[in-house]
Enzyme design. Sequence first.
Site, PDB file in Angstrom:
ATOM      1  N   ARG A 127    -107.314 -51.305 -64.714  1.00 42.86           N
ATOM      2  CA  ARG A 127    -108.767 -50.531 -63.762  1.00 42.86           C
ATOM      3  C   ARG A 127    -108.254 -50.295 -62.796  1.00 42.86           C
ATOM      4  O   ARG A 127    -107.491 -50.142 -61.476  1.00 42.86           O
ATOM      5  CB  ARG A 127    -109.552 -52.346 -63.317  1.00 42.86           C
ATOM      6  CG  ARG A 127    -109.941 -52.841 -63.785  1.00 42.86           C
ATOM      7  CD  ARG A 127    -110.280 -53.975 -63.857  1.00 42.86           C
ATOM      8  NE  ARG A 127    -110.222 -54.616 -62.549  1.00 42.86           N
ATOM      9  CZ  ARG A 127    -111.659 -55.240 -62.274  1.00 42.86           C
ATOM     10  NH1 ARG A 127    -112.806 -56.185 -61.801  1.00 42.86           N
ATOM     11  NH2 ARG A 127    -110.165 -56.311 -60.833  1.00 42.86           N
ATOM     12  N   THR A 131    -113.212 -47.712 -58.171  1.00 44.04           N
ATOM     13  CA  THR A 131    -114.681 -47.370 -58.992  1.00 44.04           C
ATOM     14  C   THR A 131    -114.044 -49.210 -60.025  1.00 44.04           C
ATOM     15  O   THR A 131    -115.500 -49.171 -60.362  1.00 44.04           O
ATOM     16  CB  THR A 131    -113.905 -46.260 -60.285  1.00 44.04           C
ATOM     17  OG1 THR A 131    -113.339 -46.345 -60.962  1.00 44.04           O
ATOM     18  CG2 THR A 131    -114.539 -45.154 -59.051  1.00 44.04           C
ATOM     19  N   ASP A 223    -104.910 -61.882 -60.085  1.00 42.76           N
ATOM     20  CA  ASP A 223    -103.931 -61.286 -60.767  1.00 42.76           C
ATOM     21  C   ASP A 223    -103.513 -61.666 -61.842  1.00 42.76           C
ATOM     22  O   ASP A 223    -102.207 -61.769 -62.248  1.00 42.76           O
ATOM     23  CB  ASP A 223    -104.211 -59.673 -60.362  1.00 42.76           C
ATOM     24  CG  ASP A 223    -103.728 -58.316 -61.394  1.00 42.76           C
ATOM     25  OD1 ASP A 223    -103.163 -58.570 -62.149  1.00 42.76           O
ATOM     26  OD2 ASP A 223    -103.794 -57.568 -60.901  1.00 42.76           O
ATOM     27  N   ASP A 226    -100.095 -59.606 -63.377  1.00 38.46           N
ATOM     28  CA  ASP A 226     -99.291 -59.813 -62.409  1.00 38.46           C
ATOM     29  C   ASP A 226     -98.888 -61.142 -62.203  1.00 38.46           C
ATOM     30  O   ASP A 226     -97.482 -61.772 -62.257  1.00 38.46           O
ATOM     31  CB  ASP A 226     -99.693 -59.804 -60.731  1.00 38.46           C
ATOM     32  CG  ASP A 226     -99.706 -58.028 -60.553  1.00 38.46           C
ATOM     33  OD1 ASP A 226     -99.477 -57.037 -60.571  1.00 38.46           O
ATOM     34  OD2 ASP A 226    -100.757 -58.093 -59.364  1.00 38.46           O
TER      35      ASP A 226
HETATM   36  C1  PRP Z   1    -107.271 -57.015 -65.589  1.00 35.08           C
HETATM   37  C2  PRP Z   1    -107.275 -57.740 -67.294  1.00 35.08           C
HETATM   38  C3  PRP Z   1    -108.328 -56.879 -67.747  1.00 35.08           C
HETATM   39  C4  PRP Z   1    -108.988 -55.787 -66.850  1.00 35.08           C
HETATM   40  C5  PRP Z   1    -109.995 -56.898 -66.704  1.00 35.08           C
HETATM   41  O1  PRP Z   1    -106.325 -55.889 -65.907  1.00 35.08           O
HETATM   42  O2  PRP Z   1    -106.017 -57.915 -67.773  1.00 35.08           O
HETATM   43  O3  PRP Z   1    -107.805 -55.808 -68.719  1.00 35.08           O
HETATM   44  O4  PRP Z   1    -108.273 -56.391 -65.085  1.00 35.08           O
HETATM   45  O5  PRP Z   1    -111.272 -56.648 -65.864  1.00 35.08           O
HETATM   46  P1  PRP Z   1    -112.632 -55.570 -66.304  1.00 35.08           P
HETATM   47  O6  PRP Z   1    -113.527 -56.653 -66.991  1.00 35.08           O
HETATM   48  O7  PRP Z   1    -113.623 -56.040 -64.989  1.00 35.08           O
HETATM   49  O8  PRP Z   1    -111.988 -54.633 -66.463  1.00 35.08           O
HETATM   50  P2  PRP Z   1    -106.256 -54.879 -65.307  1.00 35.08           P
HETATM   51  O9  PRP Z   1    -106.857 -53.469 -65.132  1.00 35.08           O
HETATM   52  O10 PRP Z   1    -105.115 -55.224 -63.945  1.00 35.08           O
HETATM   53  O11 PRP Z   1    -103.911 -54.820 -65.551  1.00 35.08           O
HETATM   54  P3  PRP Z   1    -102.999 -54.910 -65.574  1.00 35.08           P
HETATM   55  O12 PRP Z   1    -103.174 -55.767 -66.998  1.00 35.08           O
HETATM   56  O13 PRP Z   1    -102.324 -53.975 -66.503  1.00 35.08           O
HETATM   57  O14 PRP Z   1    -102.083 -56.258 -64.929  1.00 35.08           O
HETATM   58  N1  URA Z   2    -108.621 -58.265 -63.559  1.00 33.77           N
HETATM   59  C1  URA Z   2    -107.456 -59.966 -63.284  1.00 33.77           C
HETATM   60  O1  URA Z   2    -106.249 -60.015 -63.146  1.00 33.77           O
HETATM   61  N2  URA Z   2    -107.736 -60.242 -62.791  1.00 33.77           N
HETATM   62  C2  URA Z   2    -109.372 -60.565 -61.872  1.00 33.77           C
HETATM   63  O2  URA Z   2    -109.999 -61.364 -61.125  1.00 33.77           O
HETATM   64  C3  URA Z   2    -110.791 -59.774 -62.657  1.00 33.77           C
HETATM   65  C4  URA Z   2    -110.100 -59.070 -63.356  1.00 33.77           C
END
Ligand code: PRP
Ligand code: URA
Length: 232
Positions: A127, A131, A223, A226
């Site tokens: 994400r 945005t 997150d 993380d």
């Molecule tokens: C997180 C999560 C989803 C997304 C959800 O990923 O694992 O993929 O956010 O959010 P949304 O419904 O608003 O799209 P992130 O973008 O943090 O990537 P990561 O798993 O690499 O940390």
């Molecule tokens: N992605 C995450 O990992 N946590 C949240 O709460 C939202 C998006």
Amino acid sequence: MREDILRKENELIVDYHEIERLEPTTHIYNGHSLIESKISIMRDISTPSSIFRKLVEEVTKLMAFDAFSHLGLEDKEVTTPICETVGKKISGKKQVLVPILRAGLAMEQPMKDIVPQARTGFCGVYRDEVTLKPQKYFWKMPKDIENREVFVLDPMLATGGSADFTVSELKKIGCKSIHFMGIIAAPDGIELMQRKHPDVELFIGHLDKGLNKNGYIVPGLGDAGDRIFGTK
Ligand code: PRP
Ligand code: URA
């Protein structure tokens, strides 16, 4: 729950609203004793990465019980130590697991343990922090995916942007039977998926209250990527 904790949670939510209608294809496990108690440990900021990952695996397997309940069966002859009998084996379409990188990776192995014949495709999206829109950086799917049953895996369904993007891309390459499995969802994500993909079955460990101004689920667990990989 203590009034002061409830008030603090609610103050963080930007747009609090109840989901108007949960479709019959949306399966939510709020109140399930095993799932609730495991997710509560995951939420705790002091839970270490190793335990967090283990709990992702356990909750995924608990939800798989339901997500796979529709799989077709066919007869199979079995010789028990006592006699010959007719047992069952899974028939019909084979499965493809599609973890959304990174966090969805932790849900892949527990699913593979249950359906070892499944193939795996990878969708890399993150994400954009400002945005909140999904940015694609990796895409690798098995060749015959359009003839298989697809399980998209991601612990978090927040705005729903990442899940919507992944499912839309899968539909473009011909996938017709798609399911989404997530551990925590915000109402926004569920509503988006129900509106844009009413044909996709959703399996969600816990429906939370809403999103904060940074697009994080409240109360959520932070997150997920993380916490799984110890990157913060
Ligand atoms: C997180 C999560 C989803 C997304 C959800 O990923 O694992 O993929 O956010 O959010 P949304 O419904 O608003 O799209 P992130 O973008 O943090 O990537 P990561 O798993 O690499 O940390
Ligand atoms: N992605 C995450 O990992 N946590 C949240 O709460 C939202 C998006």
